[in-house]
Scaffold this active site. Structure first.
Site, PDB file in Angstrom:
ATOM      1  N   GLU A 140      15.044   1.534  -9.839  1.00 31.30           N
ATOM      2  CA  GLU A 140      14.903   2.071  -8.479  1.00 31.30           C
ATOM      3  C   GLU A 140      13.847   1.282  -7.724  1.00 31.30           C
ATOM      4  OE1 GLU A 140      13.808   6.150  -9.027  1.00 31.30           O
ATOM      5  OE2 GLU A 140      15.520   6.554 -10.326  1.00 31.30           O
ATOM      6  N   LYS A 175      10.522   0.856  -5.799  1.00 31.12           N
ATOM      7  CA  LYS A 175       9.273   1.621  -5.817  1.00 31.12           C
ATOM      8  C   LYS A 175       8.768   1.708  -4.381  1.00 31.12           C
ATOM      9  CE  LYS A 175       4.929   2.032  -8.360  1.00 31.12           C
ATOM     10  NZ  LYS A 175       4.095   2.312  -7.198  1.00 31.12           N
ATOM     11  N   ASP A 200       6.658   2.437  -1.255  1.00 34.26           N
ATOM     12  CA  ASP A 200       5.211   2.459  -1.073  1.00 34.26           C
ATOM     13  C   ASP A 200       4.845   3.563  -0.091  1.00 34.26           C
ATOM     14  OD1 ASP A 200       2.629   1.782  -1.407  1.00 34.26           O
ATOM     15  OD2 ASP A 200       2.727  -0.120  -0.321  1.00 34.26           O
ATOM     16  N   TYR A 257      13.452  10.974  -6.095  1.00 33.32           N
ATOM     17  CA  TYR A 257      13.767  10.136  -7.245  1.00 33.32           C
ATOM     18  C   TYR A 257      13.709  10.853  -8.585  1.00 33.32           C
ATOM     19  CZ  TYR A 257       8.663   9.718  -7.150  1.00 33.32           C
ATOM     20  OH  TYR A 257       7.325   9.979  -7.111  1.00 33.32           O
ATOM     21  N   LYS A 282       5.442  -4.373 -10.737  1.00 32.34           N
ATOM     22  CA  LYS A 282       4.703  -4.542  -9.480  1.00 32.34           C
ATOM     23  C   LYS A 282       4.827  -5.976  -8.979  1.00 32.34           C
ATOM     24  CE  LYS A 282       1.697  -1.661  -8.162  1.00 32.34           C
ATOM     25  NZ  LYS A 282       0.871  -0.645  -8.767  1.00 32.34           N
ATOM     26  N   CYS A 340     -16.534  -8.005  30.147  1.00 32.06           N
ATOM     27  CA  CYS A 340     -15.101  -8.245  29.966  1.00 32.06           C
ATOM     28  C   CYS A 340     -14.829  -9.746  30.083  1.00 32.06           C
ATOM     29  CB  CYS A 340     -14.306  -7.478  31.015  1.00 32.06           C
ATOM     30  SG  CYS A 340     -12.580  -7.979  31.081  1.00 32.06           S
ATOM     31  N   CYS A 360     -12.748 -10.313  33.535  1.00 28.93           N
ATOM     32  CA  CYS A 360     -13.217 -10.055  34.894  1.00 28.93           C
ATOM     33  C   CYS A 360     -14.742  -9.940  34.993  1.00 28.93           C
ATOM     34  CB  CYS A 360     -12.569  -8.783  35.453  1.00 28.93           C
ATOM     35  SG  CYS A 360     -13.214  -7.289  34.709  1.00 28.93           S
ATOM     36  N   CYS A 386     -12.718  -2.422  29.007  1.00 30.63           N
ATOM     37  CA  CYS A 386     -13.073  -2.885  30.337  1.00 30.63           C
ATOM     38  C   CYS A 386     -12.717  -1.754  31.291  1.00 30.63           C
ATOM     39  CB  CYS A 386     -12.282  -4.139  30.697  1.00 30.63           C
ATOM     40  SG  CYS A 386     -12.383  -4.513  32.463  1.00 30.63           S
ATOM     41  N   CYS A 415      -8.812  -5.167  36.768  1.00 27.36           N
ATOM     42  CA  CYS A 415      -9.075  -6.348  35.941  1.00 27.36           C
ATOM     43  C   CYS A 415      -7.790  -7.173  35.792  1.00 27.36           C
ATOM     44  CB  CYS A 415      -9.568  -5.895  34.570  1.00 27.36           C
ATOM     45  SG  CYS A 415      -9.641  -7.228  33.364  1.00 27.36           S
TER      46      CYS A 415
HETATM   47  S1  IVH Z   1       8.979   7.800 -10.999  1.00 26.44           S
HETATM   48  C1  IVH Z   1       7.102   9.800 -14.465  1.00 26.44           C
HETATM   49  N1  IVH Z   1      10.337   6.521  -9.115  1.00 26.44           N
HETATM   50  O1  IVH Z   1       5.057   5.281  -7.741  1.00 26.44           O
HETATM   51  C2  IVH Z   1       7.777   9.166 -13.303  1.00 26.44           C
HETATM   52  N2  IVH Z   1       7.981   6.778  -8.834  1.00 26.44           N
HETATM   53  O2  IVH Z   1       2.893   5.602 -10.488  1.00 26.44           O
HETATM   54  C3  IVH Z   1       6.900   9.111 -12.126  1.00 26.44           C
HETATM   55  N3  IVH Z   1       7.106   5.865  -6.742  1.00 26.44           N
HETATM   56  O3  IVH Z   1       2.941   7.727  -7.337  1.00 26.44           O
HETATM   57  C4  IVH Z   1       7.341   8.401 -10.968  1.00 26.44           C
HETATM   58  N4  IVH Z   1       9.027   5.134  -5.944  1.00 26.44           N
HETATM   59  O4  IVH Z   1       5.115   8.325  -6.221  1.00 26.44           O
HETATM   60  C5  IVH Z   1       9.132   6.954  -9.533  1.00 26.44           C
HETATM   61  N5  IVH Z   1      11.642   5.459  -7.509  1.00 26.44           N
HETATM   62  C6  IVH Z   1      10.445   5.894  -7.920  1.00 26.44           C
HETATM   63  C7  IVH Z   1       9.271   5.691  -7.153  1.00 26.44           C
HETATM   64  C8  IVH Z   1       8.053   6.155  -7.658  1.00 26.44           C
HETATM   65  C9  IVH Z   1       7.722   5.248  -5.714  1.00 26.44           C
HETATM   66  C10 IVH Z   1       5.643   6.130  -6.829  1.00 26.44           C
HETATM   67  C11 IVH Z   1       5.314   7.495  -7.310  1.00 26.44           C
HETATM   68  C12 IVH Z   1       4.043   7.354  -8.107  1.00 26.44           C
HETATM   69  C13 IVH Z   1       3.973   5.886  -8.377  1.00 26.44           C
HETATM   70  C14 IVH Z   1       4.101   5.622  -9.860  1.00 26.44           C
END
Ligand code: IVH
Length: 635
Positions: free
Chosen positions: A102, A104, A106, A215, A303, A398, A401, A416, A421
């Protein structure tokens, strides 16, 4: 009626596939509101009318999660993904493991509780064991179902987990607005989402364009499901928004390929991701793998390496915005390549940030893109200082001006104060003619500079008095461009009221507030007569906007500008909805990319929407057509 509205809501925000028009939706919602006003005993917390946010709270209560929210172990490269897979195979005895991969997202982790299919409580992750009760704020997120689709098997209590996020575009708009308002900007979309969720006034959260992907499952009281993938399908059937890029794959090799391919493509997503999450699909294997104290052994977060570059900060220049805010900007030498573009400068926002990061002119600095989009100086490298570096001081006058700059006690920005201006006028003109405002093609910064240098305009209303004869005198404007500009200015007389209200540059009145005002009042005259109660009764208009509107219309100069615009034939009323044009594009979804030949993209979008079609930013299963112009992106 509540269910009917929720269904339309789901179709619009989760499925991306509405079956009624926005105005039909609004009509339904208004009818429900009026029914609930007459019969308040039938108003419930899961009513769609409750999404707009009510009273201000003094703080958030604490919630103990039914099951702790774990965090994930990280993998920073391919080798660490392979190591993870080896451990999983060792413990489970499997030769090849099936994984769900999946994106991740942010954003901010939340857990949501549904009882008897109704949303009853939502909380932040907190320390994983207990978090804060932010139910009212979560309810404002339109893609979060207030009621589950109960025709599918439904346990009495279910707790689901997901990530609340702010799309990149909304983040950029929010920061631009805050910058203009002299407020501190958010460093990235995650902070913006977190800040929005922690508002004590849910009405503020409601304006923040948040979204949520679900998720996973926390606690549940029955239902036998054998794999994570099945869980995702089940969540989707209940009406949750599930990310469309989730993938089920066999063996770690394809997982690695998928991770690396997103590392290259991440910029194209409309929201920020910081990696991918790899989860063992089979729930019995998950159980066998178990968890360490902090994180499950059946999942890992891949990551992305942070995209960073080093360069020299050559100069800090200060520009003056439309509302007078002074903004320091760092210029780089050489420009650096970051997340797909060449970056020559980064906004430093305000003095406090420069001081806090001890950024000096001449420093070697590290540059990153906040949430993949906005370049930012994250740190200096003081070891490389030669002693020649200069500490930056905000000018007291400024730069445009020469007026003495001022700082309001509650703001971080210097301004300003001179309303005439030239820098402020220049920015007001750029804003007035911009796409979302009066959309005057050809009125770019270069042309505006010429108009100002030759004293042809001193006020936005002067644009409507420009003549072909005056324009051709300008050294860098040919006959044809002059004629085009006159025609574009002429066409802008017919823009709808909301665009005019936005174009006027009333502080805090962005495109969304302008639309709400135009819809409510129908004419600029009616808006000018409105008192604060009238204004505050509108959803999305709070005390700050109200005060700003009243200040604006309280100023003689602004009234005179509006009068002159009206005399010049600029439209001052809201257009009645056009007599139904053919709806031949109803049900079709378009993605526009690249430069189109005969339209701007905004015009093409309007033309499609007028005919019942829909325009989205990214390609999905529901896309009917991709309209690709010149130099399209990778879409
Ligand atoms: S699973 C035990 N799936 O990433 C499973 N986390 O440290 C826990 N996050 O703060 C998380 N997208 O909020 C999972 N598709 C995804 C995610 C996801 C973002 C975040 C989650 C957590 C951090 C994982």
């Amino acid at each position: 009626m509540r269910r009917q509205i929720e269904e339309h809501n789901w179709r619009y925000y989760v499925q991306d596939d509405p079956v009624i028009t926005d105005s039909e939706y609004d009509r339904l919602l208004r009818e429900l509101e009026s029914l609930e006003t007459s019969y308040p005993e039938y108003r419930t917390a899961d009513s769609p009318t409750q999404r707009i946010g009510g009273a201000v709270r003094s703080g958030f209560g604490s919630v103990r999660h039914k099951m702790p929210l774990y965090s994930l172990a990280n993998a920073f490269n391919t080798q660490e993904l392979l190591d993870f897979d080896r451990r999983v195979r060792n413990i489970t005895g499997l030769e090849q493991v099936e994984y769900v991969v999946e994106l991740k997202i942010d954003g901010v982790a939340v857990s949501l509780t549904y009882e008897q299919g109704r949303f009853t409580q939502g909380a932040t992750r907190g320390d994983g064991v207990s978090g804060e009760d932010i139910s009212d704020n979560l309810r404002t997120i339109r893609s979060l179902p207030l009621r589950l689709q109960t025709q599918h098997e439904l346990p009495s209590v279910v707790e689901v987990r997901g990530e609340v996020f702010m799309p990149k575009e909304a983040f950029a708009n929010l920061n631009a607005e805050r910058e203009e308002a002299g407020e501190a900007v958010f460093a990235n979309p995650r902070n913006a989402a977190a800040g929005s969720l922690r508002q004590l006034e849910a009405k503020v959260t409601a304006r923040r364009a948040l979204d949520i992907f679900i998720y996973g499952i926390g606690a549940i009281d029955r239902l036998t499901i054998l794999s994570h993938w099945e869980w995702l399908q089940q969540l989707q059937r209940w009406g949750f928004k599930i990310n469309t890029h989730n993938k089920l794959m066999m063996g770690i090799e394809s997982v690695v390929d998928y991770c690396l391919s997103w590392q290259r493509q991440r910029q194209e997503l409309p929201y920020a991701i910081d990696g991918l999450v790899v989860k063992v699909n089979d729930l019995r294997s998950q159980h066998r793998l178990g968890s360490t104290a902090k994180s499950p052994r059946w999942a890992v977060a891949y990551k992305f390496p942070a995209e960073q570059a080093k360069t020299r900060l050559k100069e800090i220049v200060v520009t003056v915005g439309r509302t007078g805010v002074l903004t320091p900007t760092a210029l780089f030498d050489p420009p650096v390549r970051l997340a797909g573009t060449l970056v020559g400068k980064a906004v430093l926002h305000n003095e406090d940030i420069i001081r806090a990061r001890d950024i000096r002119v001449g420093d070697l600095v590290r540059v990153e893109k906040a949430g993949d989009i906005i370049p930012e100086v994250v740190a200096t490298i003081p070891e490389h200082r030669s002693g020649q570096e200069r500490v930056f001081v905000m000018p007291t006058l400024c730069p445009a001006c020469g007026a003495e700059v001022v700082k309001l006690p509650e703001e971080v920005a210097w301004r300003c104060p001179n309303v005439s201006c030239p820098a402020r006028l220049r920015e007001s003109l750029i804003h007035f003619g911009s796409r979302g405002a009066m959309d005057i093609d050809g009125l770019g910064p270069a042309t505006i500079d010429q108009l100002l240098e030759n004293r042809l305009v001193k006020n936005v209303a002067d644009l409507y008095g420009l003549t072909q004869t005056a324009l051709v005198q300008l050294p860098r404007l040919g006959d044809k461009s002059a004629a085009n500009l006159i025609a574009a200015i002429d066409a802008s007389r017919n823009r709808d009221l909301d665009r005019l209200l936005f174009a006027l540059g009333i502080r805090y009145v962005g495109a969304t507030a302008a639309r709400a005002l135009a819809k409510h009042f129908g004419s600029i005259k009616a808006l000018m007569k409105a008192n604060s109660d009238d204004l505050l009764s509108i959803s999305g208009i709070g005390a700050k906007i109200t005060a700003s509107i009243q200040d604006f219309f309280g100023e003689e100069r602004n009234l005179s500008t509006i009068k002159r615009l009206e005399e010049a034939g600029v439209n001052m009323v809201k257009a009645s909805p056009p007599p139904t044009t053919s709806q031949r594009l109803a049900g079709k979804t378009f993605v526009l990319t690249g430069a189109l030949a005969a339209f701007t993209r905004a015009q093409a979008q309007a033309a499609i929407e007028k005919r019942g079609g829909k325009v989205t930013d990214s390609i999905s299963r529901r896309t009917s057509f991709v309209v690709a112009g010149n130099n399209p992106g990778s879409k």
